[in-house]
Design an enzyme around this catalytic site. Structure first.
Site, short mmCIF file in Angstrom:
data_model
loop_
_atom_site.label_atom_id
_atom_site.label_comp_id
_atom_site.label_asym_id
_atom_site.label_seq_id
_atom_site.Cartn_x
_atom_site.Cartn_y
_atom_site.Cartn_z
N TYR A 58 -80.12 -12.26 -67.16
CA TYR A 58 -79.02 -11.97 -66.77
C TYR A 58 -78.78 -11.50 -65.13
CZ TYR A 58 -75.02 -8.57 -67.27
OH TYR A 58 -73.56 -8.29 -67.19
N ARG A 98 -61.76 -9.10 -75.21
CA ARG A 98 -62.58 -7.94 -75.52
C ARG A 98 -63.18 -7.35 -74.02
NH1 ARG A 98 -68.40 -8.90 -75.49
NH2 ARG A 98 -68.84 -10.95 -75.35
#
Length: 249
Positions: free
Chosen positions: A157, A17
């Site tokens: 992150y 994806r």
């Protein structure tokens, strides 16, 4: 008679994806055979495999979680057994678990670090050893502008993506004398399923902070990745290429 050129074989993690899928398809167009791994969405993986095959590539989708070193090593070994010697790695697999630090759980932190940073380590470690023996290889890791400049609500992150930059620069110094290049692509806001869920007001606010007034596309990031794997980038290693449309200006 001149023998035919050896096939070019690339690994792409998180290839079912988003940016990973775009990289698989771009490399297929550029004449690479591609093995990509995915964590769970077999239907999406089969669609990417079909599209890559239609572009003339041999394509091997493998269900593997790169946060697990055993699965990462098995994926690399299977690729070399079924397709041949791996000459390029694109370490792309990543997830987000965004929260302010004071609300972030241990799981939010560890899941992001395990996939985004440890996954790069596991994949590259497994692939680099045979590259060293062949004295040839090309590596691109996917970081983020959050890893360069930070982003509120993404301490996990941002830390993982900053770690990828440090990892890749160190790796470039280690393996450069052995004919292996390692570079980083750091995208900004890219139209993928990760950004599709943004509320309209938040999306408009973000667009106003980008000089080009649009999000990037996965195909644009894939093109930059393909360039770094090409002979045209033969003198680039340890480089961080930011693709953010002027977000950080």
């Amino acid at each position: 008679m001149t023998p035919p050129p050896a096939p070019k074989i690339a690994l792409v993690s998180g290839g079912s994806r988003g940016i990973g899928a775009a990289v698989v398809l771009r490399l297929a167009e550029d004449g690479w055979d591609v093995s990509f791994c995915y964590r769970s969405d077999e239907e999406a993986a089969r669609l990417v495999e079909k599209e890559a095959t239609e572009r003339g590539a041999r394509c091997l989708p493998v269900r593997a979680d790169v946060s697990d070193p055993v699965q990462a090593k098995s994926w690399v070994a299977r690729t070399e057994d079924e397709l041949g010697p791996v000459s390029a790695v694109v370490a792309n697999a990543g997830i987000t678990r965004d929260r302010p630090l004071v609300m972030m759980s241990d799981d939010d932190w560890h899941q992001v670090m395990d996939t985004n940073l440890d996954g790069v380590f596991h994949t590259c470690r497994a692939a680099v050893f045979p590259m060293l023996k062949r004295r040839s290889g090309r590596i691109v890791t996917l970081s983020s502008v959050a890893g360069v400049h930070g982003n509120a609500g993404q301490t996990n992150y941002s830390a993982a993506k900053a770690g990828i930059i440090g990892f890749t620069k160190s790796l470039a110094k280690e393996v450069g004398p052995h004919g292996i290049r390692a570079n980083v692509v750091a995208p900004g806001l890219i139209d993928t399923d990760m950004t599709d869920t943004l509320p309209a007001a938040a999306r408009e606010r973000l667009l106003s902070s980008i000089a080009l007034r649009r999000f990037g596309t996965a195909a644009e990031v894939a093109a930059l990745t393909a360039f770094l794997l090409s002979d045209q980038a033969s003198y680039l290693t340890g480089t961080v290429l930011e693709a953010h449309g002027g977000l950080t200006l």
